[in-house]
Design a protein around this motif. Structure first.
Motif, PDB file in Angstrom:
ATOM      1  N   LEU A  77       0.809  -1.022  -0.052  1.00 21.32           N
ATOM      2  CA  LEU A  77      -0.022  -0.015   0.248  1.00 21.32           C
ATOM      3  C   LEU A  77       0.878   1.228   0.050  1.00 21.32           C
ATOM      4  O   LEU A  77       1.814   1.325   0.698  1.00 21.32           O
ATOM      5  CB  LEU A  77      -1.117   0.120   1.216  1.00 21.32           C
ATOM      6  N   ARG A  78       0.688   2.077  -0.845  1.00 21.29           N
ATOM      7  CA  ARG A  78       1.461   3.343  -1.195  1.00 21.29           C
ATOM      8  C   ARG A  78       0.557   4.591  -1.462  1.00 21.29           C
ATOM      9  O   ARG A  78      -0.392   4.501  -1.787  1.00 21.29           O
ATOM     10  CB  ARG A  78       2.263   3.024  -2.363  1.00 21.29           C
ATOM     11  N   ILE A  79       1.346   5.602  -0.690  1.00 18.26           N
ATOM     12  CA  ILE A  79       0.639   6.855  -0.738  1.00 18.26           C
ATOM     13  C   ILE A  79       1.352   7.774  -1.582  1.00 18.26           C
ATOM     14  O   ILE A  79       2.794   7.935  -1.408  1.00 18.26           O
ATOM     15  CB  ILE A  79       0.160   7.417   0.634  1.00 18.26           C
ATOM     16  N   GLU A  80       0.829   8.689  -2.167  1.00 17.57           N
ATOM     17  CA  GLU A  80       1.485   9.830  -3.055  1.00 17.57           C
ATOM     18  C   GLU A  80       0.708  11.274  -2.614  1.00 17.57           C
ATOM     19  O   GLU A  80      -0.404  11.189  -2.838  1.00 17.57           O
ATOM     20  CB  GLU A  80       1.438   9.383  -4.448  1.00 17.57           C
ATOM     21  N   TYR A  81       1.558  12.171  -2.185  1.00 17.98           N
ATOM     22  CA  TYR A  81       0.704  13.378  -2.041  1.00 17.98           C
ATOM     23  C   TYR A  81       1.200  14.482  -3.044  1.00 17.98           C
ATOM     24  O   TYR A  81       2.225  14.375  -3.741  1.00 17.98           O
ATOM     25  CB  TYR A  81       1.466  13.917  -0.662  1.00 17.98           C
ATOM     26  N   PRO A  97       8.021  14.867  -3.087  1.00 21.36           N
ATOM     27  CA  PRO A  97       8.867  13.662  -3.040  1.00 21.36           C
ATOM     28  C   PRO A  97       8.575  12.633  -1.838  1.00 21.36           C
ATOM     29  O   PRO A  97       7.930  12.962  -0.914  1.00 21.36           O
ATOM     30  CB  PRO A  97      10.084  14.283  -2.506  1.00 21.36           C
ATOM     31  N   SER A  98       8.729  11.341  -2.238  1.00 19.74           N
ATOM     32  CA  SER A  98       8.158  10.413  -1.607  1.00 19.74           C
ATOM     33  C   SER A  98       9.445   9.694  -0.489  1.00 19.74           C
ATOM     34  O   SER A  98      10.645  10.282  -0.689  1.00 19.74           O
ATOM     35  CB  SER A  98       7.841   8.963  -2.282  1.00 19.74           C
ATOM     36  N   ASP A  99       8.947   9.258   0.818  1.00 11.85           N
ATOM     37  CA  ASP A  99      10.160   8.764   1.564  1.00 11.85           C
ATOM     38  C   ASP A  99       9.632   7.378   2.131  1.00 11.85           C
ATOM     39  O   ASP A  99       8.324   6.725   1.828  1.00 11.85           O
ATOM     40  CB  ASP A  99      10.125   9.697   2.703  1.00 11.85           C
ATOM     41  N   PRO A 100      10.404   6.580   2.764  1.00 15.18           N
ATOM     42  CA  PRO A 100      10.107   5.176   3.065  1.00 15.18           C
ATOM     43  C   PRO A 100       8.691   5.175   3.893  1.00 15.18           C
ATOM     44  O   PRO A 100       8.046   3.806   3.636  1.00 15.18           O
ATOM     45  CB  PRO A 100      11.500   4.680   3.882  1.00 15.18           C
ATOM     46  N   TYR A 101       8.371   6.047   4.455  1.00 20.02           N
ATOM     47  CA  TYR A 101       7.182   5.728   5.300  1.00 20.02           C
ATOM     48  C   TYR A 101       5.851   6.068   4.451  1.00 20.02           C
ATOM     49  O   TYR A 101       4.676   5.662   5.058  1.00 20.02           O
ATOM     50  CB  TYR A 101       6.959   6.955   6.416  1.00 20.02           C
ATOM     51  N   ASP A 102       5.954   6.250   3.157  1.00 21.06           N
ATOM     52  CA  ASP A 102       5.055   6.462   2.464  1.00 21.06           C
ATOM     53  C   ASP A 102       4.334   5.010   1.635  1.00 21.06           C
ATOM     54  O   ASP A 102       3.438   4.750   0.969  1.00 21.06           O
ATOM     55  CB  ASP A 102       5.151   7.263   1.069  1.00 21.06           C
ATOM     56  N   THR A 103       5.208   3.932   1.846  1.00 17.56           N
ATOM     57  CA  THR A 103       4.960   2.627   1.528  1.00 17.56           C
ATOM     58  C   THR A 103       4.709   1.716   2.698  1.00 17.56           C
ATOM     59  O   THR A 103       5.594   1.510   3.694  1.00 17.56           O
ATOM     60  CB  THR A 103       5.816   2.035   0.667  1.00 17.56           C
ATOM     61  N   THR A 104       3.699   0.750   2.762  1.00 16.78           N
ATOM     62  CA  THR A 104       3.491  -0.324   3.790  1.00 16.78           C
ATOM     63  C   THR A 104       3.517  -1.544   2.997  1.00 16.78           C
ATOM     64  O   THR A 104       2.784  -1.581   2.032  1.00 16.78           O
ATOM     65  CB  THR A 104       2.183  -0.066   4.411  1.00 16.78           C
ATOM     66  N   VAL A 105       4.134  -2.657   3.588  1.00 16.15           N
ATOM     67  CA  VAL A 105       4.089  -3.993   3.288  1.00 16.15           C
ATOM     68  C   VAL A 105       3.536  -4.840   4.224  1.00 16.15           C
ATOM     69  O   VAL A 105       3.941  -4.846   5.663  1.00 16.15           O
ATOM     70  CB  VAL A 105       5.656  -4.504   2.615  1.00 16.15           C
ATOM     71  N   PHE A 106       2.309  -5.516   3.814  1.00 14.07           N
ATOM     72  CA  PHE A 106       1.635  -6.368   4.966  1.00 14.07           C
ATOM     73  C   PHE A 106       2.303  -7.652   5.074  1.00 14.07           C
ATOM     74  O   PHE A 106       2.689  -8.216   4.111  1.00 14.07           O
ATOM     75  CB  PHE A 106       0.014  -6.522   4.244  1.00 14.07           C
ATOM     76  N   SER A 107       2.606  -7.828   6.416  1.00 15.90           N
ATOM     77  CA  SER A 107       3.074  -9.293   6.616  1.00 15.90           C
ATOM     78  C   SER A 107       2.195 -10.260   7.026  1.00 15.90           C
ATOM     79  O   SER A 107       2.725 -11.559   7.229  1.00 15.90           O
ATOM     80  CB  SER A 107       3.924  -9.042   7.917  1.00 15.90           C
ATOM     81  N   TYR A 152      -2.813   0.385  -4.178  1.00 11.49           N
ATOM     82  CA  TYR A 152      -2.809  -0.913  -3.484  1.00 11.49           C
ATOM     83  C   TYR A 152      -2.235  -2.118  -4.562  1.00 11.49           C
ATOM     84  O   TYR A 152      -2.957  -2.069  -5.774  1.00 11.49           O
ATOM     85  CB  TYR A 152      -4.281  -1.393  -3.036  1.00 11.49           C
ATOM     86  N   ASN A 153      -1.236  -2.544  -4.260  1.00  9.43           N
ATOM     87  CA  ASN A 153      -0.367  -3.381  -5.288  1.00  9.43           C
ATOM     88  C   ASN A 153      -0.247  -2.688  -6.884  1.00  9.43           C
ATOM     89  O   ASN A 153      -0.615  -3.218  -7.968  1.00  9.43           O
ATOM     90  CB  ASN A 153      -1.166  -4.659  -5.521  1.00  9.43           C
ATOM     91  N   ASP A 154      -0.113  -1.339  -6.714  1.00 14.35           N
ATOM     92  CA  ASP A 154      -0.094  -0.513  -7.940  1.00 14.35           C
ATOM     93  C   ASP A 154      -0.939  -0.069  -8.599  1.00 14.35           C
ATOM     94  O   ASP A 154      -1.188   0.725  -9.407  1.00 14.35           O
ATOM     95  CB  ASP A 154       1.236  -1.120  -8.781  1.00 14.35           C
ATOM     96  N   ASP A 155      -2.313  -0.549  -8.093  1.00 15.05           N
ATOM     97  CA  ASP A 155      -3.564  -0.037  -8.607  1.00 15.05           C
ATOM     98  C   ASP A 155      -4.090   1.133  -7.648  1.00 15.05           C
ATOM     99  O   ASP A 155      -4.088   1.153  -6.731  1.00 15.05           O
ATOM    100  CB  ASP A 155      -4.715  -1.046  -8.427  1.00 15.05           C
TER     101      ASP A 155
END
Length: 275
Positions: free
Chosen positions: A209-213, A221-231, A261-264
């Motif tokens: 899950l990725r967020i873009e502002y 610009p994005s940073d590592p906190y802008d993406t979550t990988v579910f475990s 979500y998964n690039d969608d």
């Protein structure tokens, strides 16, 4: 006594214009008339080049209510109505917008054509709808009088279970035990911390899950906190946050956050930061 008679000086204001000048004026007048007639005829024949409606953009969403886009997304369920939304900046009666939709998957041949007849008062956001019959990937292309409009294409996906993200809410605080939003608002102060909460449905391990502002339409610009990988799998709650404060206040302006979500591209949420 001798006297001389000097020739009388003609009155300049009464000097006759030679006849050839009159002819020249007549010829020039005829030529000017011909040029005007040809120009008017050419403009009439090619009026679309100068008076064509200004149509731009194409996005997909779940609705359009009095010019307000509802649920902008690129993921739908089979049989769900897709709103194909475009911007009309100027228009003329009698022009026709057509949006052609086709499936882009191999082995499928879904095609559709939606028409919109422009009226003089049609300025702002307008839409046509399409109901996809099957799962798959689709592309929509906008045409004006059978001419493709530049940069007016949209892609979207139809999935059996629909989008896996819902309940996307902006808030000033969250319940740290449940990650549910508290104090849900859409306007913030520069000193606030902004929480964007969500619920992922039927998540699978390694789903992303990725967020873009964007602030005032400028992508940040994005940073590592802008993406979550579910475990883990299941229905999961979480949030993204933007930290404000006295030492590092948030930039003021209109924010748009797009969630992938998964690039969608699943959803767009908008909010404002004001002094």
């Amino acid at each position: 006594m001798h006297s001389e008679i000097f020739p009388r000086t003609p009155d300049l204001s009464a000097t006759a214009v030679p006849a050839r000048h009159n002819k020249r004026r007549i010829v020039l007048g005829v030529l000017l008339t011909l040029i005007i007639v040809i120009a008017v005829g050419w403009l009439t024949a090619n009026q679309e080049l100068f008076f064509s409606p200004q149509i731009s953009g194409l996005i997909t969403a779940r609705g359009l209510d009095e010019g307000v886009v509802i649920g902008e997304t690129q993921v739908f369920r089979p049989g769900e109505e897709v709103f194909l939304i475009f911007d009309v900046n100027s228009t003329r009666d009698g022009q026709v917008i057509s949006i052609r939709v086709r499936s882009t998957d191999e082995g499928t041949n879904t095609r559709a054509l939606m028409l919109y007849n422009l009226q003089q008062e049609d300025v702002g956001k307008r839409s046509v709808t399409f109901t996809p019959p099957n799962e798959g990937n689709y592309q929509a292309t906008l045409f004006l009088n059978d001419r493709q409009v530049e940069h007016a294409q949209a892609t979207f996906k139809v999935m059996k279970d629909g989008p896996r993200l819902e309940e996307i809410i902006t808030a000033r605080a969250v319940d740290e035990a449940t990650y549910r939003p508290l104090h849900s608002v859409a306007t913030f102060d520069p000193a606030d911390t902004i929480y964007i909460t969500y619920r992922a449905v039927n998540a699978q391990p390694d789903d992303t899950l990725r967020i873009e502002y964007a602030i005032n339409d400028m992508v940040q610009p994005s940073d590592p906190y802008d993406t979550t990988v579910f475990s883990e799998a299941g229905n999961l709650r979480g949030y993204f946050s933007l930290q404000g404060g006295a030492d590092q206040p948030l930039a003021t302006g209109h924010y748009r956050a797009r969630l992938f979500y998964n690039d969608d591209m699943i959803a767009v949420v908008a909010f404002d930061v004001v002094e």
